[in-house]
Scaffold this motif. Structure first.
Motif, PDB file in Angstrom:
ATOM      1  N   GLU A  28       0.827  -1.191   0.010  1.00 10.66           N
ATOM      2  CA  GLU A  28      -0.159   0.059  -0.102  1.00 10.66           C
ATOM      3  C   GLU A  28       0.950   1.273  -0.075  1.00 10.66           C
ATOM      4  OE1 GLU A  28      -2.295  -0.329   3.583  1.00 10.66           O
ATOM      5  OE2 GLU A  28      -3.465  -1.964   2.846  1.00 10.66           O
ATOM      6  N   GLU A  29       2.028   1.206   0.777  1.00  9.57           N
ATOM      7  CA  GLU A  29       2.983   2.330   0.703  1.00  9.57           C
ATOM      8  C   GLU A  29       3.634   2.557  -0.632  1.00  9.57           C
ATOM      9  OE1 GLU A  29       7.211   2.592   2.685  1.00  9.57           O
ATOM     10  OE2 GLU A  29       5.646   2.936   4.208  1.00  9.57           O
ATOM     11  N   LEU A  30       3.764   1.484  -1.288  1.00 12.34           N
ATOM     12  CA  LEU A  30       4.568   1.925  -2.659  1.00 12.34           C
ATOM     13  C   LEU A  30       3.227   2.318  -3.627  1.00 12.34           C
ATOM     14  CD1 LEU A  30       6.774   1.454  -4.625  1.00 12.34           C
ATOM     15  CD2 LEU A  30       6.151  -0.927  -4.952  1.00 12.34           C
ATOM     16  N   ALA A  31       2.062   2.003  -3.387  1.00 19.62           N
ATOM     17  CA  ALA A  31       1.071   2.525  -4.290  1.00 19.62           C
ATOM     18  C   ALA A  31       1.037   3.913  -4.028  1.00 19.62           C
ATOM     19  CB  ALA A  31      -0.233   1.838  -3.958  1.00 19.62           C
ATOM     20  N   GLU A  32       1.170   4.341  -2.817  1.00 19.83           N
ATOM     21  CA  GLU A  32       1.128   5.802  -2.385  1.00 19.83           C
ATOM     22  C   GLU A  32       2.188   6.424  -3.064  1.00 19.83           C
ATOM     23  OE1 GLU A  32       0.779   5.917   1.996  1.00 19.83           O
ATOM     24  OE2 GLU A  32      -1.138   5.076   1.924  1.00 19.83           O
ATOM     25  N   ASN A  33       3.487   5.989  -2.688  1.00 23.84           N
ATOM     26  CA  ASN A  33       4.271   6.529  -3.537  1.00 23.84           C
ATOM     27  C   ASN A  33       4.447   7.012  -4.898  1.00 23.84           C
ATOM     28  OD1 ASN A  33       5.593   6.661  -0.947  1.00 23.84           O
ATOM     29  ND2 ASN A  33       6.932   4.795  -1.287  1.00 23.84           N
ATOM     30  N   ILE A  34       3.853   5.833  -5.796  1.00 20.95           N
ATOM     31  CA  ILE A  34       3.700   5.724  -7.146  1.00 20.95           C
ATOM     32  C   ILE A  34       2.602   7.142  -7.412  1.00 20.95           C
ATOM     33  CG2 ILE A  34       2.821   4.699  -9.056  1.00 20.95           C
ATOM     34  CD1 ILE A  34       4.083   2.168  -7.962  1.00 20.95           C
ATOM     35  N   GLN A  35       1.802   7.136  -6.688  1.00 25.61           N
ATOM     36  CA  GLN A  35       0.447   8.235  -6.912  1.00 25.61           C
ATOM     37  C   GLN A  35       1.165   9.511  -6.824  1.00 25.61           C
ATOM     38  OE1 GLN A  35      -2.962   6.764  -4.444  1.00 25.61           O
ATOM     39  NE2 GLN A  35      -2.898   4.960  -5.464  1.00 25.61           N
ATOM     40  N   GLU A  36       1.921   9.749  -5.734  1.00 28.25           N
ATOM     41  CA  GLU A  36       2.613  10.879  -5.424  1.00 28.25           C
ATOM     42  C   GLU A  36       3.375  11.599  -6.531  1.00 28.25           C
ATOM     43  OE1 GLU A  36       4.636  10.590  -1.619  1.00 28.25           O
ATOM     44  OE2 GLU A  36       2.751  10.565  -0.353  1.00 28.25           O
ATOM     45  N   VAL A  37       4.410  10.621  -7.182  1.00 28.44           N
ATOM     46  CA  VAL A  37       5.178  10.974  -8.015  1.00 28.44           C
ATOM     47  C   VAL A  37       4.273  11.304  -9.341  1.00 28.44           C
ATOM     48  CG1 VAL A  37       6.924  10.002  -9.570  1.00 28.44           C
ATOM     49  CG2 VAL A  37       7.039   9.541  -7.201  1.00 28.44           C
ATOM     50  N   LYS A  38       3.427  10.391  -9.644  1.00 26.07           N
ATOM     51  CA  LYS A  38       2.576  10.837 -10.838  1.00 26.07           C
ATOM     52  C   LYS A  38       1.764  11.873 -10.622  1.00 26.07           C
ATOM     53  CE  LYS A  38       0.135   7.357 -12.622  1.00 26.07           C
ATOM     54  NZ  LYS A  38       0.681   6.996 -13.889  1.00 26.07           N
ATOM     55  N   ALA A  39       1.274  12.354  -9.281  1.00 28.87           N
ATOM     56  CA  ALA A  39       0.791  13.766  -9.305  1.00 28.87           C
ATOM     57  C   ALA A  39       1.811  14.740  -9.580  1.00 28.87           C
ATOM     58  CB  ALA A  39       0.234  13.950  -7.824  1.00 28.87           C
ATOM     59  N   LYS A  40       3.055  14.444  -9.137  1.00 25.66           N
ATOM     60  CA  LYS A  40       3.996  15.517  -9.423  1.00 25.66           C
ATOM     61  C   LYS A  40       4.246  15.806 -11.081  1.00 25.66           C
ATOM     62  CE  LYS A  40       6.630  14.902  -5.055  1.00 25.66           C
ATOM     63  NZ  LYS A  40       7.925  14.866  -4.402  1.00 25.66           N
ATOM     64  N   TYR A  41       4.341  14.625 -11.503  1.00 24.64           N
ATOM     65  CA  TYR A  41       4.442  14.330 -13.147  1.00 24.64           C
ATOM     66  C   TYR A  41       3.327  15.291 -13.712  1.00 24.64           C
ATOM     67  CZ  TYR A  41       4.062  12.517 -17.663  1.00 24.64           C
ATOM     68  OH  TYR A  41       3.981  12.011 -19.014  1.00 24.64           O
ATOM     69  N   ALA A  42       2.104  15.169 -13.291  1.00 25.21           N
ATOM     70  CA  ALA A  42       0.987  15.740 -13.629  1.00 25.21           C
ATOM     71  C   ALA A  42       1.055  17.183 -13.882  1.00 25.21           C
ATOM     72  CB  ALA A  42      -0.205  15.132 -13.137  1.00 25.21           C
ATOM     73  N   GLU A  43       1.327  17.621 -12.482  1.00 26.82           N
ATOM     74  CA  GLU A  43       1.587  19.064 -12.293  1.00 26.82           C
ATOM     75  C   GLU A  43       2.554  19.624 -12.811  1.00 26.82           C
ATOM     76  OE1 GLU A  43       2.264  21.947  -8.383  1.00 26.82           O
ATOM     77  OE2 GLU A  43       2.436  19.839  -8.107  1.00 26.82           O
ATOM     78  N   PHE A  44       3.864  19.122 -13.220  1.00 20.43           N
ATOM     79  CA  PHE A  44       4.734  19.611 -14.008  1.00 20.43           C
ATOM     80  C   PHE A  44       4.555  19.559 -15.580  1.00 20.43           C
ATOM     81  CE2 PHE A  44       9.430  18.892 -15.618  1.00 20.43           C
ATOM     82  CZ  PHE A  44       9.748  20.581 -15.505  1.00 20.43           C
ATOM     83  N   SER A  45       3.770  18.681 -15.685  1.00 19.54           N
ATOM     84  CA  SER A  45       3.464  18.499 -17.288  1.00 19.54           C
ATOM     85  C   SER A  45       2.566  19.814 -17.585  1.00 19.54           C
ATOM     86  CB  SER A  45       2.669  16.980 -17.544  1.00 19.54           C
ATOM     87  OG  SER A  45       3.640  16.095 -17.562  1.00 19.54           O
TER      88      SER A  45
END
Length: 223
Positions: A28-45
């Protein structure tokens, strides 16, 4: 800088149920880490996409790439997308089938494509650190766990499947596999840089073949 002493949890002393709960928590923790990084990717994009027209029409746009640099950059980014898809950080929906002609005579098109490629390079770099950790995590697990496939994604973190029986519950992993999974996860995802790690009797519950590979795995993790 004085290294921070850190003693990993008493993995070998955990009961079977405790180990299963730990594995599920880390998934579950890894899933949260992935979601956080994807959110940063979306914001930067979104920021790069918002400023794209202005950068294209002003002198602040980066210098256009040569035909050779465009070809090489396109190939490199396409390969990187495939790697990010493989480690569960991107969905398999990106159109990378477009072929770039070997020579682009239109200056405006070349300039626009140059900005697009440099923007894409910056966007994908957001994933670099987590992608490297997940890739090594998957490679080590693949070498260890026979007849089991580990899939990583934003929904479940990591999950296991067998070729014939489908999804495999964590409780059905052997104690050695659970031990290895927790140890690798803690080393790859929970340890801060410049830490001193003390691992007491790491060979407990490990298959003899895994014991002989353990130091090589540590060297890869340190890198």
């Amino acid at each position: 800088v004085t290294p921070l002493p850190l003693l990993l949890g008493n993995i070998s002393g955990k009961s079977g149920q405790q180990m299963v709960l730990t594995v599920e928590t880390y998934s579950e923790e890894l899933a949260e880490n992935i979601q956080e990084v994807k959110a940063k990717y979306a914001e930067f994009s979104q920021e790069l996409d918002r400023t794209f027209p202005a950068r294209l029409l002003t002198a602040n746009a980066p210098a256009e790439l040569s035909d050779e640099e465009i070809q090489e950059s396109w190939k490199t980014l396409s390969e990187k997308r495939e790697r990010l898809i493989a480690v569960g950080l991107l969905e398999n929906g990106h159109d990378t089938a477009v072929e770039i002609p070997p020579k682009i005579d239109d200056v405006a098109k070349k300039n626009a494509l140059s900005i697009y490629l440099q923007d894409t390079k910056g966007k994908l770099e957001v994933f670099d650190d987590l992608a490297a950790r997940i890739d090594l995590f998957q490679r080590i697990i693949k070498q260890r766990f026979q007849f089991k496939n580990m899939v990583v994604g934003k929904e479940k973190g990591f999950a296991f499947f067998t070729p014939h029986d489908g999804p495999l519950a964590v409780a059905r992993l052997s104690s050695g596999e659970q031990h290895e999974l927790v140890l690798l996860y803690e080393l790859l995802f929970k340890v801060e840089p410049d830490s001193l790690i003390l691992i007491d009797e790491p060979e407990l519950s490990l298959h003899v073949a895994w014991q002989s590979q353990f130091l090589k795995d540590l060297q890869e993790i340190i890198k």
